[in-house]
Design a protein around this motif. Structure first.
Motif, PDB file in Angstrom:
ATOM      1  N   ARG A 133       0.685  -1.112  -0.205  1.00 37.35           N
ATOM      2  CA  ARG A 133      -0.090   0.024  -0.140  1.00 37.35           C
ATOM      3  C   ARG A 133       1.033   1.143   0.018  1.00 37.35           C
ATOM      4  N   THR A 134       0.503   2.294  -0.589  1.00 39.01           N
ATOM      5  CA  THR A 134       1.060   3.632  -0.572  1.00 39.01           C
ATOM      6  C   THR A 134       0.180   4.646  -0.182  1.00 39.01           C
ATOM      7  N   ILE A 135       0.708   5.097   0.981  1.00 42.33           N
ATOM      8  CA  ILE A 135      -0.001   6.286   1.742  1.00 42.33           C
ATOM      9  C   ILE A 135       0.727   7.733   1.225  1.00 42.33           C
ATOM     10  N   LEU A 180       2.015  17.603  -8.587  1.00 36.95           N
ATOM     11  CA  LEU A 180       0.891  16.745  -7.970  1.00 36.95           C
ATOM     12  C   LEU A 180       0.293  15.795  -8.741  1.00 36.95           C
ATOM     13  N   GLN A 181       0.155  15.791  -9.921  1.00 38.17           N
ATOM     14  CA  GLN A 181      -0.200  14.410 -10.600  1.00 38.17           C
ATOM     15  C   GLN A 181       0.510  13.117 -10.426  1.00 38.17           C
ATOM     16  N   SER A 182       1.810  13.324 -10.259  1.00 39.64           N
ATOM     17  CA  SER A 182       2.731  12.273 -10.140  1.00 39.64           C
ATOM     18  C   SER A 182       2.576  11.837  -8.818  1.00 39.64           C
ATOM     19  N   PHE A 183       2.312  12.825  -7.843  1.00 41.38           N
ATOM     20  CA  PHE A 183       2.069  12.442  -6.391  1.00 41.38           C
ATOM     21  C   PHE A 183       0.774  11.556  -6.443  1.00 41.38           C
ATOM     22  N   LEU A 184      -0.488  11.829  -6.964  1.00 44.40           N
ATOM     23  CA  LEU A 184      -1.511  11.433  -6.739  1.00 44.40           C
ATOM     24  C   LEU A 184      -1.595   9.950  -7.298  1.00 44.40           C
ATOM     25  N   GLU A 185      -1.022   9.824  -8.462  1.00 41.67           N
ATOM     26  CA  GLU A 185      -0.886   8.600  -9.274  1.00 41.67           C
ATOM     27  C   GLU A 185      -0.740   7.309  -8.559  1.00 41.67           C
ATOM     28  N   GLY A 186       0.046   7.250  -7.407  1.00 45.87           N
ATOM     29  CA  GLY A 186       0.455   6.354  -6.724  1.00 45.87           C
ATOM     30  C   GLY A 186      -0.304   6.096  -5.328  1.00 45.87           C
ATOM     31  N   CYS A 187      -1.060   6.795  -4.919  1.00 45.68           N
ATOM     32  CA  CYS A 187      -1.657   7.037  -3.619  1.00 45.68           C
ATOM     33  C   CYS A 187      -2.629   5.943  -3.446  1.00 45.68           C
ATOM     34  N   PRO A 213      -5.367   6.277  -8.123  1.00 46.83           N
ATOM     35  CA  PRO A 213      -5.702   4.808  -8.645  1.00 46.83           C
ATOM     36  C   PRO A 213      -7.073   4.372  -8.404  1.00 46.83           C
ATOM     37  N   ALA A 214      -7.802   3.563  -9.211  1.00 40.07           N
ATOM     38  CA  ALA A 214      -9.070   3.210  -9.103  1.00 40.07           C
ATOM     39  C   ALA A 214      -9.294   2.507  -7.892  1.00 40.07           C
ATOM     40  N   GLY A 215     -10.303   2.732  -7.016  1.00 43.58           N
ATOM     41  CA  GLY A 215     -10.376   2.291  -5.656  1.00 43.58           C
ATOM     42  C   GLY A 215      -9.821   2.887  -4.443  1.00 43.58           C
ATOM     43  N   ALA A 216      -8.944   4.003  -4.691  1.00 45.01           N
ATOM     44  CA  ALA A 216      -8.294   4.805  -3.524  1.00 45.01           C
ATOM     45  C   ALA A 216      -9.358   5.180  -2.450  1.00 45.01           C
ATOM     46  N   ALA A 217      -8.767   5.454  -1.310  1.00 43.53           N
ATOM     47  CA  ALA A 217      -9.489   5.825  -0.302  1.00 43.53           C
ATOM     48  C   ALA A 217      -9.079   7.317  -0.161  1.00 43.53           C
ATOM     49  N   LEU A 218     -10.120   8.272   0.716  1.00 41.93           N
ATOM     50  CA  LEU A 218      -9.659   9.521   1.164  1.00 41.93           C
ATOM     51  C   LEU A 218     -10.039   9.826   2.701  1.00 41.93           C
ATOM     52  N   VAL A 219      -9.129  10.426   3.368  1.00 45.53           N
ATOM     53  CA  VAL A 219      -9.030  10.816   4.734  1.00 45.53           C
ATOM     54  C   VAL A 219      -8.606  12.281   4.622  1.00 45.53           C
ATOM     55  N   ASN A 220      -9.878  13.061   5.042  1.00 43.62           N
ATOM     56  CA  ASN A 220      -9.737  14.464   5.084  1.00 43.62           C
ATOM     57  C   ASN A 220      -9.943  14.832   6.552  1.00 43.62           C
ATOM     58  N   VAL A 221      -8.871  15.349   6.865  1.00 45.56           N
ATOM     59  CA  VAL A 221      -8.581  15.895   8.400  1.00 45.56           C
ATOM     60  C   VAL A 221      -7.934  17.301   8.325  1.00 45.56           C
TER      61      VAL A 221
END
Length: 308
Positions: A133-135, A180-187, A213-221
């Protein structure tokens, strides 16, 4: 010298006790028993209306009682009044606990098992290693850096994105809009710990979700206005995102009719991820105040031009 505390009422007594014991020479007041406002030189507050600030002609420093300063109306405070954000162990520890709990619950499919229990279904899921997993953490300030450091102990692949490049051991670092795009593509799990500024308002939107990535999850704090609610609901319903854990919303409290309350893929908490703890915050604030009295530089003064 007068200090006025205008913040979380349940914690006011603890603040008053600390100052009475450790700084008896200071006139510590708790709102609404403020006395003569003309005498107040230091204000500790979460929200202070502009009309209230205007009644403090001798104000020297505004201390935010929380880590963020987006609640402060900069235009209401004279430019010579420093705005100091709260950086203290209690806030950091609380945030680390909440985010770690969230990441581990997502990683180990706890929300799926809650649903399975409701169906009375015994359905073991595959347990992938943390190294698979990549966080990703958006915002590598004091809170984001502490979160990344704790998550490193579990073996996750870690990424951090910041306004300017900030290096950390064991963390792949990205900076600025161009990366930003490069960062997001692996999370696989995206954690928002950004300060709220005009540049970050609405950053959690359809375009950003499409890069994960499809199926990624979000945590907004971070803050509720970071998120475009309709775009999150669309991403969850389409399967682009698998789950969202939200500790902040816009507005707060969230109206009873808001779809987040009933959406099966949204987990809500009422802005409790991290709270200022008087036992650890009061000594730090008092030390900062004493430095100001001695003519020394204050710690954790925000840059008004950046908004944090």
């Amino acid at each position: 010298m007068s200090i006025l505390y205008r913040s979380d009422a349940p914690r006011a007594a603890a603040w008053a006790r600390y100052f009475a014991e450790h700084a008896p020479d200071l006139d510590f007041r708790v709102w609404p028993d403020a006395g003569n406002l003309d005498e107040v030189e230091y204000l500790i507050a979460w929200q202070a209306p502009a009309e209230f600030i205007a009644k403090l002609p001798r104000l020297k420093v505004f201390f935010s009682s929380g880590a963020g300063v987006d609640h402060v109306d900069f235009s209401a405070l004279p430019k010579h009044v420093p705005i100091v954000r709260m950086v203290e162990p209690g806030i950091i520890d609380g945030m680390v606990e909440y985010v770690t709990l969230s990441v581990l619950a997502l990683h180990r499919d706890f929300f799926d098992y809650v649903e399975a229990k409701a169906r009375r279904t015994w359905d073991p899921l595959e347990v992938p290693p943390a190294s698979s997993r990549t966080i990703g953490v958006m915002g590598m300030g004091s809170l984001g850096s502490a979160v990344l450091q704790r998550l490193s102990s579990y073996g996750f692949n870690l990424r951090g994105w910041n306004r300017s490049l900030r290096e950390m051991d064991g963390v792949e670092s990205f900076a600025g809009p161009d990366q930003l795009q490069s960062f997001l593509e692996g999370c696989d799990v995206l954690i928002c710990l950004l300060p709220l500024t005009p540049a970050t308002k609405g950053i959690l939107n359809r375009e950003l979700f499409s890069l994960l990535p499809a199926g990624a999850a979000l945590v907004n704090v971070g803050r509720g206005p970071h998120l475009v609610d309709e775009d999150l609901l669309e991403a969850l319903d389409s399967g682009r995102l698998s789950r969202a854990i939200l500790d902040v919303t816009e507005p707060e409290p969230l109206p009873a009719e808001h779809p987040f309350w009933v959406h099966p893929r949204v987990f809500l908490t009422p802005h409790v991820a991290s709270m200022t703890q008087p036992e650890s915050a009061a000594p730090i604030l008092l030390g900062n105040l004493r430095r100001h009295q001695r003519g020394e530089p204050l710690s954790n003064v925000i840059d008004r031009s950046r908004g944090y």
